[in-house]
Write a protein that holds these residues in place. Sequence first.
Motif, short mmCIF file in Angstrom:
data_model
loop_
_atom_site.label_atom_id
_atom_site.label_comp_id
_atom_site.label_asym_id
_atom_site.label_seq_id
_atom_site.Cartn_x
_atom_site.Cartn_y
_atom_site.Cartn_z
N ILE A 142 6.05 -6.21 3.61
CA ILE A 142 7.29 -6.19 2.82
C ILE A 142 8.22 -7.30 3.28
O ILE A 142 8.36 -7.54 4.48
CB ILE A 142 8.00 -4.83 2.98
N LEU A 143 8.84 -7.95 2.32
CA LEU A 143 9.89 -8.92 2.60
C LEU A 143 11.21 -8.36 2.07
O LEU A 143 11.33 -8.06 0.88
CB LEU A 143 9.58 -10.26 1.92
N VAL A 144 12.17 -8.21 2.98
CA VAL A 144 13.51 -7.73 2.61
C VAL A 144 14.43 -8.94 2.54
O VAL A 144 14.50 -9.72 3.49
CB VAL A 144 14.05 -6.73 3.66
N VAL A 145 15.13 -9.08 1.42
CA VAL A 145 16.04 -10.21 1.23
C VAL A 145 17.48 -9.71 1.44
O VAL A 145 17.92 -8.78 0.75
CB VAL A 145 15.88 -10.82 -0.18
N LEU A 186 17.16 -0.24 4.78
CA LEU A 186 15.89 -0.38 4.04
C LEU A 186 14.75 -0.73 5.01
O LEU A 186 13.68 -0.12 4.97
CB LEU A 186 16.01 -1.46 2.96
N ALA A 187 15.01 -1.70 5.88
CA ALA A 187 13.96 -2.13 6.83
C ALA A 187 13.58 -0.98 7.76
O ALA A 187 12.41 -0.78 8.08
CB ALA A 187 14.47 -3.33 7.64
N ARG A 188 14.57 -0.18 8.17
CA ARG A 188 14.29 0.97 9.05
C ARG A 188 13.39 1.99 8.32
O ARG A 188 12.45 2.53 8.90
CB ARG A 188 15.61 1.62 9.47
N ALA A 191 3.73 -4.67 8.13
CA ALA A 191 4.61 -5.73 8.64
C ALA A 191 5.85 -5.83 7.75
O ALA A 191 5.77 -5.64 6.53
CB ALA A 191 3.88 -7.07 8.65
N ILE A 192 6.97 -6.13 8.41
CA ILE A 192 8.24 -6.32 7.68
C ILE A 192 8.76 -7.70 8.01
O ILE A 192 8.78 -8.11 9.19
CB ILE A 192 9.29 -5.26 8.09
N HIS A 193 9.18 -8.42 6.98
CA HIS A 193 9.83 -9.72 7.14
C HIS A 193 11.20 -9.62 6.51
O HIS A 193 11.41 -8.82 5.58
CB HIS A 193 9.01 -10.82 6.44
N ALA A 194 12.13 -10.42 7.00
CA ALA A 194 13.47 -10.40 6.42
C ALA A 194 14.00 -11.82 6.30
O ALA A 194 13.75 -12.66 7.16
CB ALA A 194 14.42 -9.57 7.27
N ALA A 195 14.74 -12.06 5.19
CA ALA A 195 15.34 -13.37 4.96
C ALA A 195 16.80 -13.18 4.56
O ALA A 195 17.04 -12.72 3.45
CB ALA A 195 14.58 -14.11 3.84
N PRO A 196 17.79 -13.44 5.39
CA PRO A 196 17.61 -13.90 6.76
C PRO A 196 17.57 -12.75 7.77
O PRO A 196 17.25 -12.97 8.92
CB PRO A 196 18.86 -14.75 7.00
N GLY A 197 17.92 -11.51 7.34
CA GLY A 197 18.01 -10.39 8.28
C GLY A 197 19.20 -10.52 9.20
O GLY A 197 20.15 -11.26 8.91
N ASN A 198 19.15 -9.79 10.31
CA ASN A 198 20.22 -9.85 11.32
C ASN A 198 19.60 -9.38 12.65
O ASN A 198 18.44 -8.96 12.66
CB ASN A 198 21.43 -9.02 10.88
N PRO A 199 20.34 -9.45 13.76
CA PRO A 199 19.70 -9.11 15.04
C PRO A 199 19.14 -7.68 15.09
O PRO A 199 18.13 -7.43 15.77
CB PRO A 199 20.84 -9.30 16.05
N GLY A 200 19.78 -6.74 14.38
CA GLY A 200 19.26 -5.37 14.38
C GLY A 200 17.94 -5.29 13.62
O GLY A 200 16.96 -4.68 14.08
N ILE A 201 17.89 -5.94 12.46
CA ILE A 201 16.65 -5.97 11.67
C ILE A 201 15.57 -6.69 12.48
O ILE A 201 14.39 -6.31 12.44
CB ILE A 201 16.89 -6.67 10.31
N GLY A 202 15.99 -7.68 13.27
CA GLY A 202 15.03 -8.45 14.07
C GLY A 202 14.29 -7.63 15.11
O GLY A 202 13.27 -8.07 15.62
N ARG A 203 14.78 -6.42 15.38
CA ARG A 203 14.06 -5.56 16.35
C ARG A 203 12.85 -4.90 15.72
O ARG A 203 11.97 -4.38 16.42
CB ARG A 203 15.02 -4.50 16.91
#
Length: 422
Positions: free
Chosen positions: A3-6, A15-17, A27-39
């Motif tokens: 999944i890619l979360v924008v 959503l990512a959680r 797998a989860i990808h994010a663009a751009p995400g944030n430090p919390g999503i980056g975990r």
Amino acid sequence: MIILVVGGGAREHALARAFHLDPAVTAIHAAPGNPGIGRIAELHSVDPMDGSAVAALATEVGANLVVVGPEAPLVAGVADAVRAAGIPCFGPSAQAAMLEGSKAFAKEVMDAAGVPTAASRVCTSQSELGTALREFGAPHVVKDDGLAAGKGVVVTSDRDEALAHGDAILAAGGTVVVEDYLDGPEVSLFCLCDGTTVVPLKPAQDFKRAYDGDQGLNTGGMGAYTPLPWAPATLEQEVVRTVAQPTVDEMARRGTPFQGVLYVGLALTSKGTRVVEFNARFGDPETQAVLARLETPLAGVLLAAAQGSLGELPTLKWSDDSAVTVVIAAHGYPGEVRSGDTITGIDEAEAEPGVHVLHAGTSTDGAGSLVASGGRVLSVVGKGENLAQARDRAYAGIAHIGLAGSHHRTDIALNAANVVTD
Ligand code: GLY
């Protein structure tokens, strides 16, 4: 499923959680995400407004589903670009996202679909603005027709303030929508749509003013809770029948089907349920509370919406628990925000029972410390057996967070927690 979360706010973290907790997601990808999503996801510094770049990233990471969080990329056509690359996308086309992108368009669709909403006038001059304000009287409701990042609506009994807001919109080359005021409590209901079928989530209530007791300026939302013990048990069915389904049918009839989430903002007025506004994406911070109660794994549900098969989904499963989200805002919010203050205590907050913390305006500084970098910085979510416990837990979590100059409301879900139900 990949999944890619924008996006990069607390809504996208929620959503990512949910995807992270879904066993079908690999797998989860994010663009751009944030430090919390980056975990829990791989972050990519791709501009969420650039449809070609998002589609290229989705192809590169092998995404099976792209979920576009915020309204601006949707109105800019990012979902269209992803679909054109052959990848399922949860989020409406640019044309369908105009239900949020233009309040005048949304009113026109509601009118055509027979959806109950406030009477309104579209104003392109100061004289039309003055006439409309006189026609409806106070309290005045003055809206920017276009996207305004949560700053487009003024509700006031002060005619000068209403005129000033409308004038500022006109001076910037915009269009003003003046509406009749709707009394009664407001509710947010998210309706998943696949172009023809509508599946409602659970209703939530948002707190839009900056300070306790609904004082201060309007914000993007300072907290939310679900369920609503004071709302009619039949609310979801009523709203699907009278609002969401007629709107989805009208959009399909126009050849611009709506796929994604139709956020129905409602007022439960003395004359019945009325639409206050449509948005074309999940609400923030309501999503943080609503998804905390959804037990059905999220990825398959959003994929079904993206692929036109919502009607084949089993009924969604919900926890009987309650959830309360409280937003911690940076110094100055909703005015000029101070960035760069260090954030502490998130791990301690999450060690409290039933608490998780979602990032919004956070980043890491040169020394690797987590710092505030936006207006709404964190959403602290408490889950409990009832609203009182969920609330206590959210505030127990907040007590651990350190952020100089920050503020939060202390009355999120306070009145609802005291409602006695049978
Ligand atoms: N909570 C209000 C919004 O998402 O627009």
